[in-house]
Write an enzyme that holds these catalytic residues in place. Structure first.
Site, short mmCIF file in Angstrom:
data_model
loop_
_atom_site.label_atom_id
_atom_site.label_comp_id
_atom_site.label_asym_id
_atom_site.label_seq_id
_atom_site.Cartn_x
_atom_site.Cartn_y
_atom_site.Cartn_z
N SER A 289 0.79 -1.24 0.00
CA SER A 289 0.00 0.00 0.00
C SER A 289 0.82 1.28 0.00
CB SER A 289 -0.94 0.01 1.20
OG SER A 289 -1.95 0.96 1.04
N LYS A 292 0.47 3.95 -2.71
CA LYS A 292 -0.42 5.12 -2.66
C LYS A 292 0.35 6.43 -2.58
CE LYS A 292 -4.39 2.67 -0.68
NZ LYS A 292 -3.85 1.32 -0.47
N SER A 489 -5.86 4.38 3.98
CA SER A 489 -5.37 3.40 3.01
C SER A 489 -6.54 2.86 2.18
CB SER A 489 -4.63 2.25 3.71
OG SER A 489 -3.81 1.57 2.79
#
Length: 657
Positions: A289, A292, A489
């Site tokens: 993640s 991002k 997230s």
């Protein structure tokens, strides 16, 4: 399994429990350390009796402005809808007080108290940095000699606990790509936080980024007890860590078995841009993640922070038909009780359509989600992601991030770590909700996919011509969506924003087109585009590869002042031990040193763990770091996270010299 980051959102902080009216600008839903402390109300002043005439006197010092006075006591339930952070309630863990670094010899001591409100008059000359939103910030200029040794009582670095010392005589590595002044970064961080509507009250090291309160400044706050030593904020004059010191602090920790057989790391000094430690720093690694961060930087650069995503309704080709046209807003809500605070709403769009049709009821709703192309699930996603509750089918039209029950998702967000049942056909689900808002029922409420007709000019009668726009609503600004994505997230927002990059660079709004466009923007920013290979914007794909050094470069670029619009990412980065995906971490003896000093994006897939962001050292130096492991042992989720937290906490505790 493709379970993503453990999520955390204190109830009421983000406005979902009591959302505040949104004017379209970014509001403060992102918590920071010590924003949880309720302030005692200022006692009422007794009226002064009339005075006898007297000779003219020197004017009295001005009183504290209203914005500096303490708010009213917490309302029932512990949440003040006029505040930007949750107020303390019985049983809350109180935030630690902030330690102020010792003043240089001969200097006046700094007062202990909250940072001045953003609305207070500047007490120091403002730094000349053009903000993209909000007023210019006042940041003290760096002056004076570098401080001496670390304050007494600072925790020793892990070198004393078995770390391997570096070979003698090793030359420091060269600076990587740029030199970054800390003062400029401080301004950009402040602009990001002000742009997010945050009322910052001494948020640990973040207070140092924003500048300290001037001695003698009036305050309406009640006196606070003497604070316990915690960590200093960043100091532009703090001694620079050495590569040898950083190596001694973290290298032994990187050999923890919980991290697995491949751990790639980059640590750099923000002030100089110098690389302080690399271990596989340029190696392609599965980022999970932390992808991002790349999505955030590229969409802010490609679209700009003020861009809004439209959802429109146009007259259809057949009499009585209206076409709901998706523009890619993943936060669109059905009504005022949606999942995302301040989102655009279908009920308001339905009212616009009714007014445009002058009371003539539509008979059919068609949905046009053709703006996005290609598969709705990325081929590299784990097989359980379509039904796993952390991803969704990515379509140009959806409501509430494709959540089937946004109210239940809000209520259970913390306990479920953000899991929610998602619609397999989000565009049709949105169309059906819109049909109900228009008063359609039965067979008339059954929507189908189709294309919006091209406008052909004005109709001869009262019926709008095909393609005529009947209504439009717009999302919150991109800057707000970026902060939501980073703090929570949010995978669905990430994929939608990646497609905005594709649209801005005239690429297909698909997984492939978005990845190509993001790569283009990384190159436009003069970063190492050859160190990133993307398949999606969320990090759910195991086909993604990003080097740790590119991640530290992305964070540094967001703060070096050359692209002030990128500073939004700092407002969304979770704070260790306090907010977002780091809210429940940094609570052991070995990691508590990083609480409030680490601000970072995390990433988790089965066998993959990552963390990247900023850390303030014990001596006040600001570093950027990225630690990625993509071969962690199975079943070690919590242990691997704690091992990563020990690495970043070691950077926070040490002077690394």
């Amino acid at each position: 399994m493709g379970r993503e980051d453990s999520h955390y959102r204190p109830d009421g902080v983000d406005g979902r429990k009591n959302p505040q009216p949104d004017s379209g600008s970014v509001s403060g839903r992102f918590p920071v350390p010590e924003a949880h402390v309720p302030r005692a109300p200022e006692p009422a002043r007794a009226p002064e009796p009339p005075r006898a005439p007297e000779p003219p006197r020197a004017p009295e010092p001005p009183r504290a402005p209203e914005s500096a006075r303490a708010p009213e006591p917490p309302r029932e339930g512990g949440f003040d809808p006029d505040a930007t952070a949750r107020l303390a309630v019985p049983g809350d863990r109180p935030p630690p007080p902030v330690w102020r670094p010792p003043a240089p010899a001969g200097a006046a001591p700094s007062p202990v108290g909250p940072a001045a409100p953003a609305s207070a008059p500047a007490a120091v000359p403002p730094a000349v940095v053009p903000p993209y939103a909000g007023p210019p910030s006042a940041v003290p200029a760096a002056a004076g000699p570098a401080p001496g040794p670390a304050a007494a009582g600072a925790a020793p670095g892990p070198a004393a606990a078995g770390a391997v010392p570096p070979p003698p005589g090793e030359a420091p590595p060269p600076a990587r790509r740029r030199r970054l002044p800390l003062a400029v970064l401080a301004v950009v961080v402040l602009l990001a936080l002000v742009g997010a509507g945050l009322a910052v009250v001494r948020p640990g090291p973040v207070a140092g980024w924003l500048g300290e309160e001037q001695a003698g400044q009036p305050t309406a706050e009640a006196a606070e007890p003497a604070p316990a030593p915690v960590l200093a904020g960043p100091d532009a004059n703090a001694p620079e860590p050495t590569p040898e010191g950083v190596r001694a602090a973290i290298e032994g920790l990187l050999r923890a078995p919980e991290l697995g057989s491949r751990v790639n790391v980059s640590v750099a000094d923000v002030t100089t841009g110098r690389s302080l430690y690399e271990r596989g720093g340029d190696d392609a690694t599965v980022p999970a993640s932390v992808t991002k961060l790349a999505t955030a930087v590229t969409v802010l650069e490609a679209r700009g922070p003020d861009h809004r995503i439209p959802t429109r309704v146009v007259a259809g080709a057949k009499p009585g038909e209206v076409v709901l046209v998706g523009g890619g807003d993943p936060t669109l809500a059905i009504d005022g009780d949606g999942f995302y605070p301040g989102a655009a709403r279908l009920d308001e769009l339905a009212e616009q359509v009714k007014q445009a049709l002058a009371g003539v009821a539509p008979t059919r709703v068609t949905v046009d989600s053709s703006l996005f192309s290609g598969p709705v699930y990325e081929p590299g996603w784990d097989s359980d992601i379509p039904t796993g509750g952390f991803g969704a089918a990515i379509t140009a039209l959806m409501v509430d991030g494709a959540r089937v029950d946004p109210r239940a998702a809000r209520k259970n967000f913390e306990a479920s770590h953000g899991w929610a049942e998602r619609s397999p056909q989000p565009d049709l689900a949105a169309g059906r909700a819109f049909a109900r808002l228009l008063g359609l029922s039965g067979a008339a409420a059954d929507v189908k996919r189709g294309g919006a007709p091209v406008p052909v000019g004005a109709a001869a009668g009262v019926t709008p011509a095909p393609g005529t726009e009947l209504g439009k609503v717009e999302s919150l600004p991109i800057t707000r969506l970026v902060s939501m994505m980073i703090t929570d997230s949010d995978n669905v927002i990430a994929e939608a924003l990646a497609r905005q990059v594709a649209l801005a660079r005239e690429r297909p709004a698909s997984f492939v087109g978005a990845a190509s466009a993001m790569d283009i923007v990384v190159g436009e920013l003069n970063l190492a585009a050859d160190e990133v290979t993307l398949a999606d914007g969320s990090g759910l794909s195991r086909s993604n590869r990003i080097s740790p050094s590119l991640l530290t470069d992305l964070v540094a670029l967001a703060g070096d002042g050359t692209h002030p619009e990128l500073g939004t990412i700092f407002g969304g980065l979770p704070v260790a031990g306090w907010s977002g995906t780091l809210g429940g971490r940094y609570r052991t003896d070995a990691t508590a040193g990083g609480a409030g000093a680490v601000r970072a994006k995390t990433g988790t897939l089965t066998g993959v763990h990552a963390i990247a962001g900023l850390v303030t050292t014990a001596e006040g130096r600001l570093l950027t770091f990225a630690v990625l492991t993509d071969r962690a042992p199975a079943g070690s989720l919590d242990d691997t996270r704690r091992a990563l937290d020990r690495v970043t906490s070691a950077l926070a505790r040490c002077g690394c010299r």
